[in-house]
Write an enzyme that holds these catalytic residues in place. Structure first.
Site, mmCIF file in Angstrom:
data_model
loop_
_atom_site.group_PDB
_atom_site.id
_atom_site.type_symbol
_atom_site.label_atom_id
_atom_site.label_comp_id
_atom_site.label_asym_id
_atom_site.label_seq_id
_atom_site.Cartn_x
_atom_site.Cartn_y
_atom_site.Cartn_z
ATOM 1 N N CYS A 2 0.840 -1.192 0.000
ATOM 2 C CA CYS A 2 0.000 0.000 0.000
ATOM 3 C C CYS A 2 0.879 1.248 0.000
ATOM 4 O O CYS A 2 1.837 1.339 0.754
ATOM 5 C CB CYS A 2 -0.953 0.080 1.185
ATOM 6 S SG CYS A 2 -2.179 -1.209 1.215
ATOM 7 N N ARG A 27 4.334 -0.443 -4.531
ATOM 8 C CA ARG A 27 3.983 -0.915 -3.184
ATOM 9 C C ARG A 27 2.671 -1.692 -3.146
ATOM 10 O O ARG A 27 2.301 -2.253 -2.119
ATOM 11 C CB ARG A 27 3.873 0.278 -2.230
ATOM 12 C CG ARG A 27 5.144 1.079 -2.102
ATOM 13 C CD ARG A 27 4.939 2.240 -1.169
ATOM 14 N NE ARG A 27 4.737 1.787 0.179
ATOM 15 C CZ ARG A 27 5.695 1.576 1.059
ATOM 16 N NH1 ARG A 27 6.949 1.773 0.717
ATOM 17 N NH2 ARG A 27 5.426 1.161 2.271
ATOM 18 N N TRP A 73 -2.531 -2.799 -1.747
ATOM 19 C CA TRP A 73 -2.214 -4.225 -1.788
ATOM 20 C C TRP A 73 -3.162 -4.839 -0.766
ATOM 21 O O TRP A 73 -3.008 -4.628 0.436
ATOM 22 C CB TRP A 73 -0.754 -4.443 -1.403
ATOM 23 C CG TRP A 73 -0.275 -5.855 -1.589
ATOM 24 C CD1 TRP A 73 0.271 -6.399 -2.716
ATOM 25 C CD2 TRP A 73 -0.286 -6.899 -0.610
ATOM 26 N NE1 TRP A 73 0.596 -7.712 -2.491
ATOM 27 C CE2 TRP A 73 0.262 -8.048 -1.213
ATOM 28 C CE3 TRP A 73 -0.715 -6.996 0.716
ATOM 29 C CZ2 TRP A 73 0.402 -9.261 -0.544
ATOM 30 C CZ3 TRP A 73 -0.574 -8.211 1.380
ATOM 31 C CH2 TRP A 73 -0.017 -9.319 0.746
ATOM 32 N N ASN A 99 -2.369 2.181 5.402
ATOM 33 C CA ASN A 99 -1.454 1.103 5.042
ATOM 34 C C ASN A 99 -1.166 0.334 6.322
ATOM 35 O O ASN A 99 -0.691 0.918 7.292
ATOM 36 C CB ASN A 99 -0.157 1.713 4.472
ATOM 37 C CG ASN A 99 0.949 0.685 4.302
ATOM 38 O OD1 ASN A 99 0.676 -0.510 4.170
ATOM 39 N ND2 ASN A 99 2.189 1.139 4.317
ATOM 40 N N GLY A 100 -1.474 -0.966 6.329
ATOM 41 C CA GLY A 100 -1.229 -1.755 7.541
ATOM 42 C C GLY A 100 -2.412 -2.667 7.816
ATOM 43 O O GLY A 100 -3.241 -2.912 6.934
ATOM 44 N N GLU A 484 17.808 -17.875 -5.542
ATOM 45 C CA GLU A 484 17.452 -16.533 -5.995
ATOM 46 C C GLU A 484 17.014 -16.562 -7.470
ATOM 47 O O GLU A 484 16.045 -15.897 -7.846
ATOM 48 C CB GLU A 484 18.647 -15.591 -5.772
ATOM 49 C CG GLU A 484 18.495 -14.181 -6.274
ATOM 50 C CD GLU A 484 17.328 -13.395 -5.668
ATOM 51 O OE1 GLU A 484 16.702 -13.861 -4.712
ATOM 52 O OE2 GLU A 484 17.043 -12.302 -6.197
ATOM 53 N N LYS A 488 13.367 -15.399 -8.765
ATOM 54 C CA LYS A 488 13.169 -14.360 -9.793
ATOM 55 C C LYS A 488 12.209 -14.872 -10.862
ATOM 56 O O LYS A 488 11.307 -14.158 -11.287
ATOM 57 C CB LYS A 488 14.493 -13.978 -10.477
ATOM 58 C CG LYS A 488 15.465 -13.133 -9.722
ATOM 59 C CD LYS A 488 15.026 -11.731 -9.416
ATOM 60 C CE LYS A 488 14.212 -11.673 -8.196
ATOM 61 N NZ LYS A 488 14.747 -11.325 -6.935
ATOM 62 N N GLU A 491 8.555 -15.225 -9.478
ATOM 63 C CA GLU A 491 7.962 -13.922 -9.161
ATOM 64 C C GLU A 491 7.399 -13.229 -10.397
ATOM 65 O O GLU A 491 6.307 -12.676 -10.342
ATOM 66 C CB GLU A 491 9.042 -12.978 -8.593
ATOM 67 C CG GLU A 491 9.330 -13.116 -7.139
ATOM 68 C CD GLU A 491 10.388 -12.103 -6.692
ATOM 69 O OE1 GLU A 491 10.154 -11.450 -5.684
ATOM 70 O OE2 GLU A 491 11.442 -11.969 -7.350
ATOM 71 N N HIS A 507 17.972 -36.552 -4.297
ATOM 72 C CA HIS A 507 17.052 -36.933 -3.226
ATOM 73 C C HIS A 507 15.628 -36.456 -3.490
ATOM 74 O O HIS A 507 14.889 -36.201 -2.550
ATOM 75 C CB HIS A 507 17.568 -36.388 -1.888
ATOM 76 C CG HIS A 507 18.937 -36.894 -1.560
ATOM 77 N ND1 HIS A 507 19.169 -38.186 -1.149
ATOM 78 C CD2 HIS A 507 20.144 -36.301 -1.644
ATOM 79 C CE1 HIS A 507 20.472 -38.346 -0.967
ATOM 80 N NE2 HIS A 507 21.076 -37.216 -1.273
ATOM 81 N N LYS A 606 6.390 -4.628 -3.144
ATOM 82 C CA LYS A 606 7.826 -4.498 -2.905
ATOM 83 C C LYS A 606 8.147 -4.362 -1.425
ATOM 84 O O LYS A 606 9.163 -4.856 -0.949
ATOM 85 C CB LYS A 606 8.353 -3.281 -3.662
ATOM 86 C CG LYS A 606 9.833 -3.137 -3.510
ATOM 87 C CD LYS A 606 10.490 -2.699 -4.766
ATOM 88 C CE LYS A 606 11.979 -2.886 -4.710
ATOM 89 N NZ LYS A 606 12.375 -4.283 -4.939
HETATM 90 C C1 G6P Z 1 9.071 -8.581 -0.842
HETATM 91 C C2 G6P Z 1 9.750 -8.138 -2.126
HETATM 92 C C3 G6P Z 1 11.073 -8.881 -2.289
HETATM 93 C C4 G6P Z 1 11.940 -8.668 -1.064
HETATM 94 C C5 G6P Z 1 11.209 -9.047 0.226
HETATM 95 C C6 G6P Z 1 11.974 -8.571 1.443
HETATM 96 O O1 G6P Z 1 8.654 -9.893 -0.956
HETATM 97 O O2 G6P Z 1 8.905 -8.387 -3.239
HETATM 98 O O3 G6P Z 1 11.737 -8.405 -3.431
HETATM 99 O O4 G6P Z 1 13.094 -9.447 -1.183
HETATM 100 O O5 G6P Z 1 9.934 -8.417 0.284
HETATM 101 O O6 G6P Z 1 11.998 -7.176 1.443
HETATM 102 P P1 G6P Z 1 13.120 -6.291 2.084
HETATM 103 O O7 G6P Z 1 12.721 -4.882 1.747
HETATM 104 O O8 G6P Z 1 13.073 -6.559 3.561
HETATM 105 O O9 G6P Z 1 14.414 -6.673 1.486
#
Ligand code: G6P
Length: 611
Positions: A2, A27, A73, A99-100, A484, A488, A491, A507, A606
């Site tokens: 948000c 956000r 969000w 937001n929250g 990672e 990616k 996501e 395994h 994000k």
């Molecule tokens: C969300 C974002 C990710 C990020 C994660 C942790 O899921 O989409 O890209 O890695 O939060 O966020 P931070 O700001 O704590 O790195």
């Protein structure tokens, strides 16, 4: 999670709000809405993107010098027009954006229903709007007092911007848990979840702390706690360039951010490593450095990509400095009654510096008297303010929801810390110390080279864009990179992908391998190289498709893999910084080819400011 924006001043609020919402859309992008205050209060809100809202208001009255805007969000209530913010109270006295999460909202809702309140939406925010109004009308108090009293009854997290119809000369902002920044202009104020919507108007900001309430009027600003203690606002100067938050000719922020990595990594170590003097200096750790040197254990906490960076950190600290490390998801750490000792060092990694679980884990560690260090990207965010020491990553603003340059910046910081500690603890020789500093210094140029192979990554992406599953394999330092890479891909392209330690494939995941399964193998030259070659053979024996990331000139793997993507050589301690780049580009191209929204993938946000 948000985005909030608000304006009060002498300009028309609408363009400021809509531009601000576009900057904050990363956000959350389930719905967007604004409220404008002139002679009356108008609310316009729409499911979908900020652009949908813009189309919706094109024939509406958008005048007003006071306004608030929100990009959502969803937490409570499905993302539809009705549940979108702003929300007004039942009698229309208050309009709020939030937001929250209000955790005790159902109890508060029942109490308000008992007192005759009815609700139009499923949201916790509407409950708060009605609670404020109930106190305002029943108690015959000012809007400010009603807000403060209502917030004292709330359990949960909030960043709030509030308009009161009967007090049309002010905006009220309040914070607990969710970030809020006030921009201070000339006879005008801005409110935003982070500084990006503000920076083009003013560089003077006030970061609200938990339990702060700000009352903003054209005649000035009052800052207090929800208990009515007067506070002196601390105005800070932000050093954020508008170019950082624009795409600068790239199709997507994510691509721009991937291509920025040679520069962002340089910015991370600029002034901190000196090749000439053979030195690493991290000013933010100066005070706690003796504790780091004698630490019996390091606990690294983070979420998502930051957690993956933490895993690379584990290899680095154990390998170079011989300090035992545990890496924890912040959300698990905080709820599993962890053993935290006073001589533990807790390193919290976060791009945004606002992730709710990471913040809560930090508070837990502080309570146990551990030394808590933050590695964050967003300057002035909550985590750096709550930790006793830290290192900013200086990667610059990251807008793409899928984190790229923040990851390499976090790994760069961890690398500097581990090398520095290793040397001070005499776990690495002066010669190794020097050569690692030199190698780190060479990383930007090596990434520059990797980026020149971009068309090759695109070619491979075209071949596998329709795959339904991917496996990513790596060993040692490259196991977290495999995780990672898989993250990616899922996501942004919505392809199911799993990262595995290469040896673990036997395994379980090996059962999935057939002629349709692309397996991305991180196979650069290190001590596990021969073993990884065997793992590739195992995949090929089951007819899997191998896409291998190898060092330039590798002749062994090019004979067995279906595709080899070359990168420059490095020592294994630094290989994560290089090998992750082709994986970022592979997922980027696959997502674009599948016509996915790369910068705003579905369901994600994000900055995750709720649990
Ligand atoms: C969300 C974002 C990710 C990020 C994660 C942790 O899921 O989409 O890209 O890695 O939060 O966020 P931070 O700001 O704590 O790195």
């Amino acid at each position: 999670m948000c985005g909030i924006v608000g304006y009060i001043g002498n300009k028309q609020a609408y363009p400021i709000l809509i531009n601000g919402l576009k900057r904050l859309e990363y956000r959350g992008y389930d719905s967007a809405g604004i409220s404008l205050l002139d002679n009356d209060v108008r609310i316009y809100k729409r499911k979908g993107k900020v652009s949908d809202l813009e189309n919706f208001v094109s024939d509406k009255d958008i005048s007003g010098k006071i306004g608030i805007g929100h990009t959502r969000w969803a937490t409570h209530g499905e993302p539809n027009d009705i549940n979108s913010h702003p929300h007004s109270s039942m009698n229309g006295s208050f309009v709020i954006i939030h937001n929250g999460i209000i955790e005790n909202y159902s109890r508060l809702k029942r109490k308000l229903q008992d007192r005759g309140y009815t609700f139009k939406t499923d949201t916790d925010t509407e409950v708060l709007a009605n609670l404020i109004e109930y106190i305002y009308i029943k108690g015959k108090v000012s809007a400010e007092i009603a807000v403060r009293l209502a917030l004292s009854k709330v359990i949960g997290a909030y960043g709030l911007a509030i308009i009161c119809k009967d007090e049309p000369d002010k905006l009220i902002a309040a914070r607990k848990g969710s970030p809020l920044v006030i921009g201070v202009g000339d006879g005008e104020y801005y409110i935003a979840s982070d500084a990006t919507p503000i920076v083009e108007y003013t560089k003077s900001v006030i970061y609200l702390n938990d339990d702060d309430v700000a009352i903003l009027g054209q005649d000035g600003l009052t800052l207090k706690t929800i208990k009515n203690d007067q506070l002196t606002p601390k105005i800070q100067h932000i050093d954020l360039d508008i170019g950082e938050i624009e795409k600068n000719g790239f199709d997507h922020f994510m691509l721009k951010e991937i291509f920025e990595q040679p520069r962002s990594i340089l910015d991370t170590f600029r002034g901190r490593i000196s090749v000439d003097k053979n030195e690493i200096h991290l000013g933010g750790l100066h005070e706690v450095f003796p504790k780091l040197v004698t630490a019996k254990r390091i606990i690294i906490i983070g979420c998502g990509t930051s957690w993956h960076a933490g895993l690379v950190g584990e290899y680095l600290f154990e390998d170079l400095a011989r300090i035992p490390v545990e890496v924890e998801y912040a959300s698990e750490f905080r709820y599993r009654n962890p053993i935290i000792n006073e001589d533990d060092i807790v390193i919290a990694i976060s791009q945004s510096g606002e992730t709710a679980d990471t913040l809560a884990a930090i508070r837990l560690a502080k309570k146990a008297n551990a030394t808590v260090i933050g590695i964050c990207n967003v300057v002035g965010s909550s985590i750096p303010r709550e930790t006793e020491a830290g290192v900013y990553t200086h990667a610059g603003t990251e807008i793409g929801v899928a984190s790229t340059k923040a990851f390499t910046a976090q790994v760069t910081v961890l690398t500097m810390m581990a090398i520095m500690l290793g040397y001070h603890k005499k776990q690495i020789t002066a010669e190794d110390y020097k050569s690692l500093i030199n190698e780190l210094n060479d990383i930007p140029a090596k990434i520059e080279k990797i980026l020149t192979y971009n068309s090759k990554y695109l070619e491979v992406s075209k071949l596998y864009k329709d795959a339904t599953n991917f496996i990513y394999l790596g060993r040692g330092y490259l196991f977290p990179v495999a995780l990672e890479g898989a993250l990616k891909l899922k996501e942004i392209s919505y392809i199911h992908a799993e990262g595995y330690p290469a040896a673990e494939m036997k395994h379980g995941p090996i059962a999935l391998i057939d002629e349709k399964m692309p397996v991305v193998v991180l196979a650069t030259k290190d001590k596990s190289y021969e073993k990884v070659v065997s793992n590739i053979q195992e995949v090929k024996a089951r007819k899997g498709i191998v896409i291998a990331i190898v060092n330039e000139g590798d002749e062994t793997i090019s004979k067995i893999a279906d595709h080899v993507l070359e990168i420059p050589k490095s020592s294994e301690e630094l290989a994560a910084l290089l090998t992750v780049v082709p994986l970022q580009l592979l997922s980027y191209h696959i997502a674009v080819l599948r016509e996915c929204n790369v910068d705003q993938p579905r369901n994600l946000a994000k900055s995750v400011t709720v649990e």
